[in-house]
Design a protein around this motif. Structure first.
Motif, PDB file in Angstrom:
ATOM      1  N   SER A 529       0.805  -1.237   0.000  1.00 34.64           N
ATOM      2  CA  SER A 529       0.000   0.000   0.000  1.00 34.64           C
ATOM      3  C   SER A 529       0.833   1.280   0.000  1.00 34.64           C
ATOM      4  CB  SER A 529      -0.976  -0.015   1.183  1.00 34.64           C
ATOM      5  OG  SER A 529      -0.318  -0.376   2.353  1.00 34.64           O
ATOM      6  N   LYS A 530       2.114   1.127  -0.257  1.00 36.13           N
ATOM      7  CA  LYS A 530       3.014   2.278  -0.261  1.00 36.13           C
ATOM      8  C   LYS A 530       2.546   3.443  -1.127  1.00 36.13           C
ATOM      9  CE  LYS A 530       7.800   1.842   0.595  1.00 36.13           C
ATOM     10  NZ  LYS A 530       9.095   1.367   0.163  1.00 36.13           N
ATOM     11  N   ASN A 531       1.938   3.091  -2.254  1.00 35.22           N
ATOM     12  CA  ASN A 531       1.568   4.123  -3.217  1.00 35.22           C
ATOM     13  C   ASN A 531       0.551   5.133  -2.708  1.00 35.22           C
ATOM     14  OD1 ASN A 531       3.270   3.629  -5.272  1.00 35.22           O
ATOM     15  ND2 ASN A 531       1.878   2.274  -6.403  1.00 35.22           N
ATOM     16  N   ILE A 532      -0.115   4.799  -1.637  1.00 34.23           N
ATOM     17  CA  ILE A 532      -1.125   5.734  -1.128  1.00 34.23           C
ATOM     18  C   ILE A 532      -0.486   6.779  -0.210  1.00 34.23           C
ATOM     19  CG2 ILE A 532      -1.848   4.534   0.999  1.00 34.23           C
ATOM     20  CD1 ILE A 532      -4.367   5.909  -1.476  1.00 34.23           C
ATOM     21  N   LEU A 533       0.735   6.506   0.241  1.00 33.13           N
ATOM     22  CA  LEU A 533       1.384   7.427   1.187  1.00 33.13           C
ATOM     23  C   LEU A 533       1.988   8.608   0.444  1.00 33.13           C
ATOM     24  CD1 LEU A 533       3.179   4.890   3.561  1.00 33.13           C
ATOM     25  CD2 LEU A 533       0.973   6.024   3.902  1.00 33.13           C
ATOM     26  N   PHE A 534       1.657   9.793   0.887  1.00 40.87           N
ATOM     27  CA  PHE A 534       2.195  10.991   0.239  1.00 40.87           C
ATOM     28  C   PHE A 534       2.363  12.105   1.260  1.00 40.87           C
ATOM     29  CE2 PHE A 534       1.448  14.992  -2.210  1.00 40.87           C
ATOM     30  CZ  PHE A 534       2.665  14.981  -2.863  1.00 40.87           C
ATOM     31  N   GLU A 535       3.579  12.620   1.319  1.00 42.00           N
ATOM     32  CA  GLU A 535       3.883  13.617   2.345  1.00 42.00           C
ATOM     33  C   GLU A 535       3.998  15.032   1.778  1.00 42.00           C
ATOM     34  OE1 GLU A 535       4.768  12.425   5.867  1.00 42.00           O
ATOM     35  OE2 GLU A 535       3.488  10.929   4.910  1.00 42.00           O
ATOM     36  N   GLY A 536       3.989  15.147   0.449  1.00 41.21           N
ATOM     37  CA  GLY A 536       4.244  16.452  -0.171  1.00 41.21           C
ATOM     38  C   GLY A 536       3.014  17.333  -0.297  1.00 41.21           C
ATOM     39  N   ASN A 537       3.117  18.321  -1.166  1.00 40.36           N
ATOM     40  CA  ASN A 537       2.036  19.276  -1.374  1.00 40.36           C
ATOM     41  C   ASN A 537       0.924  18.681  -2.251  1.00 40.36           C
ATOM     42  OD1 ASN A 537       0.375  21.429  -1.896  1.00 40.36           O
ATOM     43  ND2 ASN A 537       1.859  22.511  -3.200  1.00 40.36           N
ATOM     44  N   GLY A 538      -0.218  18.447  -1.642  1.00 40.88           N
ATOM     45  CA  GLY A 538      -1.332  17.827  -2.343  1.00 40.88           C
ATOM     46  C   GLY A 538      -1.992  18.729  -3.374  1.00 40.88           C
ATOM     47  N   TYR A 539      -1.720  20.042  -3.299  1.00 39.32           N
ATOM     48  CA  TYR A 539      -2.351  20.967  -4.248  1.00 39.32           C
ATOM     49  C   TYR A 539      -1.567  21.076  -5.550  1.00 39.32           C
ATOM     50  CZ  TYR A 539      -4.697  22.768  -0.030  1.00 39.32           C
ATOM     51  OH  TYR A 539      -5.413  22.895   1.125  1.00 39.32           O
ATOM     52  N   GLY A 540      -0.317  20.622  -5.523  1.00 41.41           N
ATOM     53  CA  GLY A 540       0.570  20.867  -6.655  1.00 41.41           C
ATOM     54  C   GLY A 540       0.249  20.026  -7.882  1.00 41.41           C
ATOM     55  N   GLU A 541       0.651  20.554  -9.014  1.00 37.56           N
ATOM     56  CA  GLU A 541       0.447  19.836 -10.259  1.00 37.56           C
ATOM     57  C   GLU A 541       1.341  18.589 -10.314  1.00 37.56           C
ATOM     58  OE1 GLU A 541       0.761  21.436 -14.534  1.00 37.56           O
ATOM     59  OE2 GLU A 541      -0.174  23.025 -13.332  1.00 37.56           O
ATOM     60  N   ALA A 542       2.509  18.722  -9.674  1.00 38.20           N
ATOM     61  CA  ALA A 542       3.460  17.604  -9.662  1.00 38.20           C
ATOM     62  C   ALA A 542       2.806  16.369  -9.045  1.00 38.20           C
ATOM     63  CB  ALA A 542       4.711  17.995  -8.892  1.00 38.20           C
ATOM     64  N   TRP A 543       2.022  16.587  -8.001  1.00 36.14           N
ATOM     65  CA  TRP A 543       1.369  15.454  -7.335  1.00 36.14           C
ATOM     66  C   TRP A 543       0.345  14.799  -8.261  1.00 36.14           C
ATOM     67  CZ3 TRP A 543       1.189  11.319  -4.943  1.00 36.14           C
ATOM     68  CH2 TRP A 543       0.045  10.785  -4.338  1.00 36.14           C
ATOM     69  N   GLU A 544      -0.352  15.612  -9.019  1.00 38.04           N
ATOM     70  CA  GLU A 544      -1.326  15.047  -9.947  1.00 38.04           C
ATOM     71  C   GLU A 544      -0.640  14.065 -10.906  1.00 38.04           C
ATOM     72  OE1 GLU A 544      -4.160  18.422 -11.001  1.00 38.04           O
ATOM     73  OE2 GLU A 544      -4.770  16.830 -12.390  1.00 38.04           O
ATOM     74  N   LYS A 545       0.514  14.498 -11.407  1.00 38.47           N
ATOM     75  CA  LYS A 545       1.263  13.634 -12.339  1.00 38.47           C
ATOM     76  C   LYS A 545       1.765  12.377 -11.639  1.00 38.47           C
ATOM     77  CE  LYS A 545       2.841  17.059 -15.658  1.00 38.47           C
ATOM     78  NZ  LYS A 545       3.727  18.209 -15.420  1.00 38.47           N
ATOM     79  N   GLU A 546       2.341  12.610 -10.462  1.00 37.46           N
ATOM     80  CA  GLU A 546       2.899  11.505  -9.694  1.00 37.46           C
ATOM     81  C   GLU A 546       1.807  10.487  -9.323  1.00 37.46           C
ATOM     82  OE1 GLU A 546       5.803  10.504  -8.634  1.00 37.46           O
ATOM     83  OE2 GLU A 546       5.213   9.154  -6.998  1.00 37.46           O
ATOM     84  N   ALA A 547       0.673  11.009  -8.887  1.00 42.08           N
ATOM     85  CA  ALA A 547      -0.428  10.126  -8.482  1.00 42.08           C
ATOM     86  C   ALA A 547      -0.897   9.267  -9.653  1.00 42.08           C
ATOM     87  CB  ALA A 547      -1.586  10.950  -7.927  1.00 42.08           C
ATOM     88  N   LYS A 548      -0.890   9.875 -10.814  1.00 39.39           N
ATOM     89  CA  LYS A 548      -1.303   9.143 -12.004  1.00 39.39           C
ATOM     90  C   LYS A 548      -0.347   7.973 -12.260  1.00 39.39           C
ATOM     91  CE  LYS A 548      -3.028   9.918 -16.606  1.00 39.39           C
ATOM     92  NZ  LYS A 548      -3.012  10.776 -17.768  1.00 39.39           N
ATOM     93  N   LYS A 549       0.938   8.278 -12.128  1.00 32.56           N
ATOM     94  CA  LYS A 549       1.951   7.223 -12.294  1.00 32.56           C
ATOM     95  C   LYS A 549       1.738   6.097 -11.290  1.00 32.56           C
ATOM     96  CE  LYS A 549       5.982   9.713 -13.576  1.00 32.56           C
ATOM     97  NZ  LYS A 549       7.114  10.226 -12.809  1.00 32.56           N
TER      98      LYS A 549
END
Ligand code: ADP
Ligand code: MG
Length: 728
Positions: A529-549
């Protein structure tokens, strides 16, 4: 001059804070309008009292004869407090609470009357509730639904009415409300968690889910709010230009609470005390005229009832203070919207918070077990969790660059991230004594210290661990918490059942020790379940891309998000746990999709009306003033007038362009609506409303807001943002 707007402003300027006197200590009045334990002891026979207690604590059924005793006691108490009526109080799928009052009063012939309230009336009623949403479960021929007493949430008196919290089910037993599936989910998580707790403490007999909600809201002067047709009809502003000063200066957040708002809060808190709602915290929020209220957490079912009741009470009390409370997730563009953080945890009847790190390595292993299982549950069901908070109004927050994004992720902080990283390396199979000692001393044993100074709190995370609980932040401010709480407790229940099966299998088949088995299963969960863990900025565009990956879903709109409610996986999950059968799940999906369409449809009609019938005529009126001016200049200056009338002529043209754009967009929107309305399929219809109708709101609004800047303020009919947001 636009009369309604200026009349409202004039009224709003006359306001004084209502004087609130608190004559008694809050602790003294707390719960005095609730049929709680101490009142029950006073008004019930010992047998009746014990019967209610068993129903609350052990889920036992209440005998009909005993129910008669209880209702008699309840009636005596209620009448002594001035109640004249009683009602079954329930939460149908409209989102609001429902009540139908009946008088205790009854005639007995011979011109005489008595007060009566029997066990039958307490336990079960059949309101003619054919007009509540049911998603096709009950057709109008079979319009009967039952309300049945929920003894786990105590009866209370509101005004002069005895309110009895009830579930609402169809004649054939399907849930028609929010409470029924919630109670089933709480039962599921209770039994699943108790079974897991037995690994650590054989004495645990019950596990309660706890909920502490934080309610955000706006307080707007009533006359000002009522002068806006969009607020009256949709709970939000559909147009309005941003004021020069909004929230840029951050001068409202945690600032001194304005006097009128403070009087409202004190009045509200007093009522909450009487009703046993343990409100504790109040403060200004980020946006102007935005506030927050939070209670001390409670057992989840009770906390859900309290929140529903609170919203109703807030509405009523705000009237006394000439306010309108706005619960909408995004009442104003350009400033923050409102949410309702759901703080959630599990605790045992032995007094242990299962998501609170303990003092010994063993209690910490229990903590980690529940902590990691929750993360795994969220990972496996992220789309369903997103669906649980989907609504037309919450779409404005999620995925709109403020508040949590539409992507579900879990924040756990540095220290716990480290702990999980170390656990990930635990040996596959049986653990050596050295490794176990090391784990106990250096990994599991260290948690309590590190958590105390774990102050990094990522505000952009939709689901964050905050020391001794998870905080589900993506819940909308208008939501009934039962929906997200049903999902969260169900997915955790399912996860705990799976966990127990896996651990037991390792113990039985691989001859492992209990601890070894637990470490082994947890290790795999962390990896999975590692992929659900995220410590960074949830508003950023980078996260959108990363989450998609990472393969996480990003369902930005309600029609997309709701689909997860009827996926094969969800249907099975709820069915297996006994939370909802297929019919109930599908009905809810249909109701929510339908509600989405209706909300957007109403907004569309209102914005069309305001744009055409308020904004355009005003713009024309102002344009006529300009035309008259230009004609006058021409009359006086002859051929030279053009030089002097240059700005006016530009304005006249600009206004015409905006009017033209508004009209064509409103026409387009009406056409799109008409077309969608013919669609019989709720899925494609909702998508059309989402993708064809709603986007036109922005175009219409853009031109209206431009006109607001051009047109003479004296003529503008709609109360402006600066007036709505800065009148205190
Ligand atoms: P904030 O998140 O605004 O800093 P807190 O974290 O102190 O505020 O508390 C927010 C809410 O969380 C309160 O309603 C509080 O009672 C609740 N809360 C605290 N502990 C628990 C728990 N174990 N389970 C559920 N809710 C909890
Ligand atoms: Mg919080």
């Amino acid at each position: 001059m636009s009369t309604l707007r200026f009349h409202a402003i004039k009224e709003s300027l006359k306001r004084k804070p209502v004087v609130i006197e608190e004559k008694q200590r809050r602790s003294e009045i707390f719960g005095s309008n609730v049929f709680n334990e101490s009142t029950m002891r006073q008004y019930l026979t010992k047998e009746a009292f014990e019967s209610v207690n068993d129903a609350i604590k052990l889920g036992k059924k209440i005998d009909r004869i005993v129910a008669d005793h209880i209702s008699t006691g309840m009636k005596e108490w209620a009448i002594s407090k001035g109640a004249t009526h009683y009602t079954h109080w329930f939460q149908p799928l409209t989102g609001a609470t429902a009540e139908k009052h009946d008088a205790f009063f009854e005639t007995i012939g011979g011109g005489l009357a008595i007060e009566k309230f029997g066990g039958g009336q307490l336990v079960q009623q059949e309101p003619d509730a054919s007009s509540f949403p049911n998603g096709g479960i009950r057709n109008t021929f079979e319009a009967r639904g039952y309300t049945a007493w929920d003894p786990t949430s105590p009866a209370f008196i509101y005004g002069t009415t005895l309110c009895i919290p009830t579930v609402f089910v169809s004649y054939t037993g399907e849930a028609l409300d929010y409470k029924t599936p919630l109670l089933r989910a709480l039962q599921a998580v209770d039994s699943a968690a108790v079974a897991v707790c037995k690994y650590f403490d054989k004495n645990v007999k019950k596990v309660n889910a706890s909920l502490g909600w934080e309610q955000e809201y706006f307080l707007i002067d009533r006359d000002l709010a009522m002068s806006r047709p969009d607020i009256v009809q949709t709970g939000r502003t559909l147009l309005g230009h941003s004021p020069a000063k909004g929230q840029q200066l951050d001068d409202h957040y945690f600032g001194t609470i304005p006097n009128r708002a403070m009087a409202f809060m004190r009045d509200l808190e007093t009522e909450c005390m009487l009703l046993g709602i343990p409100v504790k915290t109040r403060h200004n929020e980020v946006a102007p005229n935005q506030f927050e209220l939070a209670p001390i957490y409670d057992e989840a079912n009770l906390a859900v009832d309290h929140n529903s009741l609170l919203m109703d009470v807030m509405d009523k009390i705000s009237d006394r203070h000439n306010f309108k409370v706005l619960f909408h997730e995004k009442p104003f563009a350009g400033v923050n919207g409102s949410g309702k953080h759901n703080n959630w945890s599990l605790s045992t009847d032995t007094g242990v918070n299962l998501l609170g790190p303990g003092k010994t390595p063993m209690s910490n292993l229990q903590f980690l077990t529940f902590f990691i299982n929750t993360i795994k549950a969220v990972y496996d069901n992220e789309e369903l969790l997103r669906a649980a908070i989907a609504s037309a109004s919450n779409d404005h927050r999620l995925g709109a660059n403020e508040a949590p994004p539409a992507i579900i992720s879990v924040f756990i902080g540095d220290q716990l991230t480290k702990t999980l990283n170390e656990l990930e390396n635990v040996t596959d199979g049986k653990l050596s004594p050295e490794e176990k000692t090391d784990l106990k001393l250096n990994v599991v044993g260290k948690i309590p210290d590190v958590l105390l100074d774990n102050t990094d709190r990522n505000r952009t995370s939709p689901f964050a661990f905050t020391g001794n609980k998870f905080e589900f932040r993506a819940v909308g401010s208008t939501a009934n918490c039962a929906n997200p709480m049903t999902v969260l407790n169900s997915i955790v229940a399912k996860q705990l059942i799976d966990f127990k099966n896996e651990v037991d299998a390792l113990i039985d088949k691989k001859d492992m020790k209990k601890d070894d088995a637990i470490f082994n299963v947890l290790r795999e969960y962390i990896k999975q379940s590692k992929n659900i863990l995220f410590e960074g900025n949830g508003y950023g565009e980078a996260w959108e891309k990363e989450a998609k990956k990472r393969g996480l879903s990003n369902n930005k709109t309600t029609p997309e998000a709701l689909k997860a409610k009827v996926s094969k996986k969800t249907l099975e999950l709820f069915e297996d746990l006994g939370v909802m059968n297929k019919v109930e799940s599908e009905a809810r999906y249909e109701i929510e999709m339908e509600e989405y369409v209706l909300r957007i449809q109403i907004e569309s009609r209102v914005i069309g009306d305001i744009a055409r019938n308020h904004v355009v005529p005003t713009a024309v009126r102002y344009q006529n003033v300009l035309i008259k001016n230009v004609k006058g200049l021409k009359e006086i200056y002859g051929a030279d007038f053009k030089k002097l009338a240059k700005e006016q002529l530009n304005l006249i043209e600009e206004i015409s362009e905006h009017i033209a754009s508004i009209n064509s967009n409103v026409t387009k929107m009406t056409e799109a609506r008409k077309k969608s309305n013919k669609d019989e399929n709720i899925e494609t219809k909702a998508l059309a409303y989402c993708n064809k109708v709603k986007p036109l709101f922005d175009d219409i609004r853009y031109h209206c807001d431009k006109l607001e800047l051009l047109v003479d303020d004296e003529l503008w009919p709609l109360t402006k943002y600066r007036e709505l947001l800065f009148t205190k």
